[in-house]
Motif scaffolding. Structure first.
Motif, PDB file in Angstrom:
ATOM      1  N   GLY A  36      27.455  34.644  47.172  1.00 18.50           N
ATOM      2  CA  GLY A  36      26.356  35.506  47.592  1.00 18.50           C
ATOM      3  C   GLY A  36      25.851  36.484  46.553  1.00 18.50           C
ATOM      4  O   GLY A  36      25.154  37.453  46.894  1.00 18.50           O
ATOM      5  N   PHE A  37      26.144  36.254  45.285  1.00 17.29           N
ATOM      6  CA  PHE A  37      25.596  37.121  44.244  1.00 17.29           C
ATOM      7  C   PHE A  37      24.088  36.921  44.135  1.00 17.29           C
ATOM      8  O   PHE A  37      23.590  35.803  44.291  1.00 17.29           O
ATOM      9  N   SER A  38      23.381  38.007  43.859  1.00 17.08           N
ATOM     10  CA  SER A  38      21.921  37.929  43.767  1.00 17.08           C
ATOM     11  C   SER A  38      21.499  37.162  42.524  1.00 17.08           C
ATOM     12  O   SER A  38      22.249  37.045  41.545  1.00 17.08           O
ATOM     13  N   ASN A  39      20.278  36.645  42.552  1.00 20.73           N
ATOM     14  CA  ASN A  39      19.746  35.937  41.386  1.00 20.73           C
ATOM     15  C   ASN A  39      19.748  36.847  40.156  1.00 20.73           C
ATOM     16  O   ASN A  39      20.061  36.411  39.039  1.00 20.73           O
ATOM     17  N   LYS A  40      19.386  38.105  40.362  1.00 19.95           N
ATOM     18  CA  LYS A  40      19.366  39.057  39.254  1.00 19.95           C
ATOM     19  C   LYS A  40      20.754  39.190  38.634  1.00 19.95           C
ATOM     20  O   LYS A  40      20.899  39.204  37.403  1.00 19.95           O
ATOM     21  N   TYR A  41      21.773  39.290  39.476  1.00 16.60           N
ATOM     22  CA  TYR A  41      23.135  39.420  38.971  1.00 16.60           C
ATOM     23  C   TYR A  41      23.530  38.175  38.175  1.00 16.60           C
ATOM     24  O   TYR A  41      24.162  38.271  37.118  1.00 16.60           O
ATOM     25  N   LEU A  42      23.157  37.000  38.670  1.00 18.18           N
ATOM     26  CA  LEU A  42      23.511  35.748  37.999  1.00 18.18           C
ATOM     27  C   LEU A  42      22.919  35.669  36.597  1.00 18.18           C
ATOM     28  O   LEU A  42      23.606  35.325  35.629  1.00 18.18           O
ATOM     29  N   PHE A  43      21.652  35.993  36.469  1.00 15.32           N
ATOM     30  CA  PHE A  43      21.012  35.928  35.156  1.00 15.32           C
ATOM     31  C   PHE A  43      21.544  37.021  34.229  1.00 15.32           C
ATOM     32  O   PHE A  43      21.719  36.790  33.024  1.00 15.32           O
ATOM     33  N   ASN A  44      21.824  38.202  34.791  1.00 10.74           N
ATOM     34  CA  ASN A  44      22.412  39.270  33.977  1.00 10.74           C
ATOM     35  C   ASN A  44      23.816  38.893  33.499  1.00 10.74           C
ATOM     36  O   ASN A  44      24.220  39.247  32.383  1.00 10.74           O
ATOM     37  N   PHE A  45      24.547  38.194  34.344  1.00 10.42           N
ATOM     38  CA  PHE A  45      25.883  37.711  33.975  1.00 10.42           C
ATOM     39  C   PHE A  45      25.803  36.832  32.727  1.00 10.42           C
ATOM     40  O   PHE A  45      26.583  36.996  31.778  1.00 10.42           O
ATOM     41  N   LEU A  46      24.858  35.908  32.714  1.00  4.60           N
ATOM     42  CA  LEU A  46      24.704  35.044  31.540  1.00  4.60           C
ATOM     43  C   LEU A  46      24.264  35.836  30.318  1.00  4.60           C
ATOM     44  O   LEU A  46      24.757  35.606  29.199  1.00  4.60           O
ATOM     45  N   ARG A  47      23.342  36.757  30.505  1.00 10.00           N
ATOM     46  CA  ARG A  47      22.871  37.557  29.374  1.00 10.00           C
ATOM     47  C   ARG A  47      24.011  38.392  28.775  1.00 10.00           C
ATOM     48  O   ARG A  47      24.133  38.514  27.555  1.00 10.00           O
ATOM     49  N   ASP A  48      24.841  38.943  29.642  1.00  4.75           N
ATOM     50  CA  ASP A  48      25.968  39.740  29.156  1.00  4.75           C
ATOM     51  C   ASP A  48      26.953  38.883  28.366  1.00  4.75           C
ATOM     52  O   ASP A  48      27.500  39.326  27.342  1.00  4.75           O
ATOM     53  N   TYR A  49      27.205  37.679  28.843  1.00  6.76           N
ATOM     54  CA  TYR A  49      28.113  36.797  28.122  1.00  6.76           C
ATOM     55  C   TYR A  49      27.531  36.412  26.766  1.00  6.76           C
ATOM     56  O   TYR A  49      28.244  36.335  25.767  1.00  6.76           O
ATOM     57  N   ARG A  50      26.240  36.164  26.730  1.00  3.00           N
ATOM     58  CA  ARG A  50      25.600  35.834  25.458  1.00  3.00           C
ATOM     59  C   ARG A  50      25.717  37.000  24.475  1.00  3.00           C
ATOM     60  O   ARG A  50      25.932  36.806  23.275  1.00  3.00           O
ATOM     61  N   LYS A  51      25.615  38.211  24.991  1.00  2.00           N
ATOM     62  CA  LYS A  51      25.618  39.403  24.149  1.00  2.00           C
ATOM     63  C   LYS A  51      27.008  39.752  23.637  1.00  2.00           C
ATOM     64  O   LYS A  51      27.174  40.120  22.463  1.00  2.00           O
ATOM     65  N   HIS A  52      28.022  39.642  24.495  1.00  2.00           N
ATOM     66  CA  HIS A  52      29.334  40.181  24.159  1.00  2.00           C
ATOM     67  C   HIS A  52      30.379  39.128  23.800  1.00  2.00           C
ATOM     68  O   HIS A  52      31.453  39.474  23.302  1.00  2.00           O
ATOM     69  N   SER A  53      30.111  37.858  24.045  1.00  2.00           N
ATOM     70  CA  SER A  53      31.099  36.818  23.764  1.00  2.00           C
ATOM     71  C   SER A  53      30.536  35.792  22.786  1.00  2.00           C
ATOM     72  O   SER A  53      29.480  35.977  22.200  1.00  2.00           O
ATOM     73  N   LYS A  54      31.256  34.669  22.662  1.00  2.00           N
ATOM     74  CA  LYS A  54      30.902  33.682  21.641  1.00  2.00           C
ATOM     75  C   LYS A  54      30.016  32.562  22.181  1.00  2.00           C
ATOM     76  O   LYS A  54      29.993  31.479  21.623  1.00  2.00           O
ATOM     77  N   ILE A  55      29.322  32.795  23.244  1.00  2.00           N
ATOM     78  CA  ILE A  55      28.454  31.768  23.805  1.00  2.00           C
ATOM     79  C   ILE A  55      27.235  31.579  22.899  1.00  2.00           C
ATOM     80  O   ILE A  55      26.577  32.549  22.505  1.00  2.00           O
ATOM     81  N   SER A  56      26.935  30.343  22.542  1.00  2.00           N
ATOM     82  CA  SER A  56      25.839  30.050  21.614  1.00  2.00           C
ATOM     83  C   SER A  56      24.488  30.143  22.310  1.00  2.00           C
ATOM     84  O   SER A  56      24.393  30.055  23.540  1.00  2.00           O
ATOM     85  N   ASN A  57      23.440  30.289  21.519  1.00  2.00           N
ATOM     86  CA  ASN A  57      22.081  30.313  22.068  1.00  2.00           C
ATOM     87  C   ASN A  57      21.766  29.006  22.777  1.00  2.00           C
ATOM     88  O   ASN A  57      21.133  28.994  23.845  1.00  2.00           O
ATOM     89  N   SER A  58      22.203  27.896  22.177  1.00  2.00           N
ATOM     90  CA  SER A  58      21.939  26.580  22.766  1.00  2.00           C
ATOM     91  C   SER A  58      22.576  26.462  24.149  1.00  2.00           C
ATOM     92  O   SER A  58      21.930  26.038  25.113  1.00  2.00           O
ATOM     93  N   LEU A  59      23.853  26.860  24.261  1.00  2.00           N
ATOM     94  CA  LEU A  59      24.532  26.790  25.550  1.00  2.00           C
ATOM     95  C   LEU A  59      23.896  27.758  26.540  1.00  2.00           C
ATOM     96  O   LEU A  59      23.722  27.425  27.716  1.00  2.00           O
ATOM     97  N   TYR A  60      23.546  28.932  26.070  1.00  2.00           N
ATOM     98  CA  TYR A  60      22.931  29.928  26.957  1.00  2.00           C
ATOM     99  C   TYR A  60      21.681  29.365  27.619  1.00  2.00           C
ATOM    100  O   TYR A  60      21.523  29.461  28.854  1.00  2.00           O
ATOM    101  N   TRP A  61      20.781  28.777  26.844  1.00  2.00           N
ATOM    102  CA  TRP A  61      19.531  28.278  27.424  1.00  2.00           C
ATOM    103  C   TRP A  61      19.759  27.065  28.317  1.00  2.00           C
ATOM    104  O   TRP A  61      19.060  26.879  29.321  1.00  2.00           O
TER     105      TRP A  61
END
Length: 298
Positions: free
Chosen positions: A256-281
């Motif tokens: 039941g997480f909101s759509n906003k939370y879901l997209f922010n979750f991915l953005r935070d992982y892209r910013k603070h961890s080793k997730i690549s731009n390719s995987l992020y998109w």
């Protein structure tokens, strides 16, 4: 010879497992049980206190909703630690690869075996039938892993003196096992044993508390994740991470997480961890499909 530490919420289950231990362990033992039916104390705090009270050199942390089906299993546990002084922790289910993506102990499987386990599983919350599940493709008695499931864990006082449970961070009932495995793994080997068969009477579940604790775990260990003891290629790691991220996103939608939370979750992982731009998109694309087209994840 073995101190068994249990956080109990059900007296009947505790009585049953205590009787089971008495008839199956095969060595001198003690059971140090704490009643925690109200859930006021976290499992890390209870396990740490139990370890301090323990009289014996082998420590066994176990759930109470299990039965151990192997006769003289205590002898097997003691022999494992006596034969290999580099061994620090054993369990019955674990993985030799831990993803950067938030997850439980298991990892997505593609070309290399990374998950190892041996247990009988019952289901409390579904109509699934009980089954014995075992994966030991190399036929070894012990299989080295990175993380273990916490249903049954055995270690030694020597190991515990260097690696206790992180009760300051994990105050509930989730992620204590993965965190403890990673801590022990910095100094000793961690392994799944196939010498001991356990019957487990409830399946694991996922809720928001589990998710938030999992985020704490991954934030603590993010500089060391992903972690593997297998020779896994970068290509395969990328596939496994993609699948693991899709699984957690799908769980988050169901929680039941909101759509906003879901997209922010991915953005935070892209910013603070080793997730690549390719995987992020790619993940953003799949997330849109899951939210708006109802796509599911295997």
């Amino acid at each position: 010879m073995i101190s068994i530490i249990i956080s109990s919420v059900n007296k009947r289950n505790l009585d049953n497992v205590s009787k089971n231990v008495a008839t199956s362990i095969g060595v001198p033992y003690e059971i140090i049980a704490f009643y925690n039916g109200t859930g006021e104390r976290g499992i890390c705090e209870i396990y740490n206190e139990g370890a301090k009270k323990a009289s014996f050199d082998i420590l066994c942390f176990m759930h109470e909703d299990i039965l151990i089906k192997t006769s003289n299993w205590g002898i097997e546990v003691i022999n494992n630690f006596e034969k290999d002084k580099s061994l620090g922790l054993i369990g019955i289910a674990g993985s030799s690869f831990k993803t950067l993506a938030p997850s439980g102990w298991g990892s997505p499987v593609y070309e290399i075996d990374t998950n190892f386990y041996n247990y009988e599983q019952h289901f409390k919350h579904s109509d699934k039938k009980t089954f014995h599940t075992c994966h030991n493709p190399r036929g070894r008695n012990l299989e080295n892993v990175v993380v273990l499931d916490g249903v049954w864990l055995c270690t030694t006082k020597e190991v515990f003196s260097k690696c206790s449970f992180d009760q300051s961070l994990f105050k509930g009932f989730h992620c204590y096992d993965l965190d403890f495995s990673l801590s022990v793994g910095k100094h000793f080997n961690v392994a799944v044993t196939f010498d001991i068969l356990i019957e487990h009477f409830s399946e694991g579940g996922y809720n928001k508390e589990w998710f938030y604790d999992t985020l704490k775990l991954h934030n603590k260990w993010r500089m060391e994740l992903p972690k593997s003891i297998e020779p896994i290629s970068e290509r395969l790691i990328a596939q496994m991470e993609k699948k693991a991220f899709l699984r957690i996103l799908f769980k988050m939608i169901n929680l039941g997480f909101s759509n906003k939370y879901l997209f922010n979750f991915l953005r935070d992982y892209r910013k603070h961890s080793k997730i690549s731009n390719s995987l992020y998109w790619k993940l953003v694309y799949y997330l849109i499909k899951m939210i708006y087209l109802g796509k599911t994840v295997d």
